[in-house]
Design a protein around this motif. Sequence first.
Motif, PDB file in Angstrom:
ATOM      1  N   ASP A 105      31.117  -9.510  76.300  1.00 22.14           N
ATOM      2  CA  ASP A 105      31.614  -8.136  76.217  1.00 22.14           C
ATOM      3  C   ASP A 105      30.642  -7.162  76.864  1.00 22.14           C
ATOM      4  O   ASP A 105      31.050  -6.202  77.533  1.00 22.14           O
ATOM      5  N   ASP A 106      29.351  -7.405  76.696  1.00 26.06           N
ATOM      6  CA  ASP A 106      28.346  -6.527  77.300  1.00 26.06           C
ATOM      7  C   ASP A 106      28.413  -6.604  78.825  1.00 26.06           C
ATOM      8  O   ASP A 106      28.270  -5.595  79.511  1.00 26.06           O
ATOM      9  N   ILE A 107      28.646  -7.808  79.343  1.00 25.39           N
ATOM     10  CA  ILE A 107      28.749  -7.976  80.798  1.00 25.39           C
ATOM     11  C   ILE A 107      29.982  -7.264  81.338  1.00 25.39           C
ATOM     12  O   ILE A 107      29.933  -6.585  82.371  1.00 25.39           O
ATOM     13  N   LYS A 108      31.086  -7.384  80.622  1.00 21.80           N
ATOM     14  CA  LYS A 108      32.346  -6.788  81.090  1.00 21.80           C
ATOM     15  C   LYS A 108      32.385  -5.275  80.907  1.00 21.80           C
ATOM     16  O   LYS A 108      32.880  -4.538  81.767  1.00 21.80           O
ATOM     17  N   ASN A 109      31.861  -4.802  79.795  1.00 24.73           N
ATOM     18  CA  ASN A 109      32.080  -3.406  79.424  1.00 24.73           C
ATOM     19  C   ASN A 109      30.821  -2.545  79.365  1.00 24.73           C
ATOM     20  O   ASN A 109      30.923  -1.340  79.132  1.00 24.73           O
ATOM     21  N   GLY A 110      29.658  -3.153  79.547  1.00 24.28           N
ATOM     22  CA  GLY A 110      28.437  -2.357  79.530  1.00 24.28           C
ATOM     23  C   GLY A 110      28.423  -1.375  80.689  1.00 24.28           C
ATOM     24  O   GLY A 110      28.648  -1.761  81.845  1.00 24.28           O
ATOM     25  N   ASN A 111      28.148  -0.118  80.407  1.00 23.65           N
ATOM     26  CA  ASN A 111      28.179   0.922  81.435  1.00 23.65           C
ATOM     27  C   ASN A 111      26.896   0.891  82.252  1.00 23.65           C
ATOM     28  O   ASN A 111      25.866   1.402  81.819  1.00 23.65           O
ATOM     29  N   LYS A 112      26.984   0.294  83.434  1.00 25.40           N
ATOM     30  CA  LYS A 112      25.789   0.171  84.268  1.00 25.40           C
ATOM     31  C   LYS A 112      25.720   1.250  85.347  1.00 25.40           C
ATOM     32  O   LYS A 112      24.784   1.268  86.162  1.00 25.40           O
ATOM     33  N   ASP A 113      26.709   2.145  85.366  1.00 22.66           N
ATOM     34  CA  ASP A 113      26.751   3.201  86.379  1.00 22.66           C
ATOM     35  C   ASP A 113      26.133   4.491  85.832  1.00 22.66           C
ATOM     36  O   ASP A 113      25.954   4.667  84.629  1.00 22.66           O
ATOM     37  N   ASP A 114      25.813   5.383  86.733  1.00 22.84           N
ATOM     38  CA  ASP A 114      25.307   6.717  86.381  1.00 22.84           C
ATOM     39  C   ASP A 114      24.041   6.664  85.527  1.00 22.84           C
ATOM     40  O   ASP A 114      23.828   7.508  84.644  1.00 22.84           O
ATOM     41  N   ILE A 115      23.204   5.664  85.786  1.00 18.38           N
ATOM     42  CA  ILE A 115      21.925   5.559  85.086  1.00 18.38           C
ATOM     43  C   ILE A 115      20.825   5.920  86.083  1.00 18.38           C
ATOM     44  O   ILE A 115      20.829   5.421  87.213  1.00 18.38           O
ATOM     45  N   PRO A 116      19.892   6.773  85.718  1.00 17.40           N
ATOM     46  CA  PRO A 116      18.834   7.158  86.665  1.00 17.40           C
ATOM     47  C   PRO A 116      17.936   5.979  87.016  1.00 17.40           C
ATOM     48  O   PRO A 116      17.919   4.958  86.323  1.00 17.40           O
ATOM     49  N   ASP A 117      17.202   6.132  88.082  1.00 16.51           N
ATOM     50  CA  ASP A 117      16.271   5.092  88.525  1.00 16.51           C
ATOM     51  C   ASP A 117      15.114   5.001  87.534  1.00 16.51           C
ATOM     52  O   ASP A 117      14.363   5.956  87.339  1.00 16.51           O
ATOM     53  N   LEU A 118      14.978   3.837  86.902  1.00 16.09           N
ATOM     54  CA  LEU A 118      13.924   3.633  85.898  1.00 16.09           C
ATOM     55  C   LEU A 118      12.922   2.564  86.335  1.00 16.09           C
ATOM     56  O   LEU A 118      12.151   2.069  85.516  1.00 16.09           O
ATOM     57  N   THR A 119      12.917   2.234  87.613  1.00 16.62           N
ATOM     58  CA  THR A 119      12.151   1.074  88.083  1.00 16.62           C
ATOM     59  C   THR A 119      10.651   1.312  88.175  1.00 16.62           C
ATOM     60  O   THR A 119       9.890   0.348  88.346  1.00 16.62           O
ATOM     61  N   GLN A 120      10.211   2.561  88.061  1.00 18.06           N
ATOM     62  CA  GLN A 120       8.780   2.883  88.117  1.00 18.06           C
ATOM     63  C   GLN A 120       8.127   2.302  89.383  1.00 18.06           C
ATOM     64  O   GLN A 120       7.022   1.774  89.372  1.00 18.06           O
ATOM     65  N   ASN A 121       8.859   2.380  90.487  1.00 16.04           N
ATOM     66  CA  ASN A 121       8.378   1.957  91.808  1.00 16.04           C
ATOM     67  C   ASN A 121       8.103   0.454  91.916  1.00 16.04           C
ATOM     68  O   ASN A 121       7.415   0.013  92.847  1.00 16.04           O
ATOM     69  N   VAL A 122       8.621  -0.339  90.992  1.00 20.10           N
ATOM     70  CA  VAL A 122       8.532  -1.795  91.115  1.00 20.10           C
ATOM     71  C   VAL A 122       9.679  -2.259  92.011  1.00 20.10           C
ATOM     72  O   VAL A 122      10.798  -1.754  91.916  1.00 20.10           O
TER      73      VAL A 122
END
Length: 281
Positions: A105-122
Motif C-alpha cells: 500500500d505504501d508503494i502504491k499510495n505513498g505520496n512521493k511528489d511535491d517533496i522538497p530536495d532533502l538530499t543534502q548534496n549527496v
Amino acid sequence: MKKIPNEELLSLIEKATAGEKESLETVLLSVQDFVFNLSLRMLGSFPDAEDAAQDILLKVITHLSSFKGESAFSTWVFRIAVNHLKNYQKHMFAKFPLSFEFYGDDIKNGNKDDIPDLTQNVEASILAEELKLSCTNVMLQCLDTESRCIFILGTMFRVDSRIAGDILGITPEAYRKRLSRIRSRMADFLTEYCGEYGNGTCHCADRINYALQNHRINPSQLSFTTAVPMETMAEVKEAMEDIDDLSQTFSFCKAYQSPERLKAFIQNFLNGASFSVVRNA
C-alpha cells in the motif's frame, strides 16, 4: 565466517575455555561476520544488529565450554544465534511490525511528489542504492519471525536442510517445503511491486526524497553503502538442494564484514574485567 581447519578450531576452543585470551579472540573473530549478518537480516537495522550480535557473542563465550564437537562449530553458533534472535524484542520492528500489505500500500499510495530536495548534496545514485539495500532488508520484516529465519538460512546462508531443520526443530522435508513457499511469496511481492528486482513500478531513484522525509534513510548515515561487503560467506557451504531458480531475484542478500564497533567490543571485553569473571567461572 573465517575458515579454520576443524582440528585447529577444536584446539583453539579447548585453549579458550582454559582461559587463553588469544585463542578465544581467534574463535570469536571466526564467527563474528556471520553472527552480524544473521542479526542484520533478522532485525532490519545496523544498530539493532550490532547490539544483538554483541549479546550472541557473549552467549558464545559463556557457553563455549559446553561445545563438545558433536556438530560443526558453525552449526552450534547458528543454534545459539537463531534462538536468541527469534526471541529478541528490543529491535525497532518488534515495536512497529510490518506486513506485505502495508508495504504494498505504501508503494502504491505513498505520496512521493511535491517533496522538497532533502538530499543534502549527496549524489542521487548513492542514495538510491542505499534505499534499495535498506528497502529489501526491511522487507524481510514483513515475514513472521520463523519464516524470516527460514528464508535467511536457506537463501542467504544456504544452510544444509538437515542442519537447518535440526536448528529449527523441524524435519528437513518440512524445512524445504516451507523455504520454497516463503521464497515464492517473497518473489511474488518483488515481481508485483519492485522495479529493481521485479516488474513493478517502484524505482528507488523516484522515492529518494519520500524515503528521506519518512526517515527511512539518512544522507549523513549511509549504513549499507558504506559497509564493507564480504566476497563470500566462507565456511557456510552451498549444500542445500536446489529448489528453484530465484537466485537472481534474491541477489540483494549480500553479506557485510562486521562493523569496527563489533570488533572493538570483542577486544574491549577480552581486555576488561568481565573476561576475568568469565574465565574464572
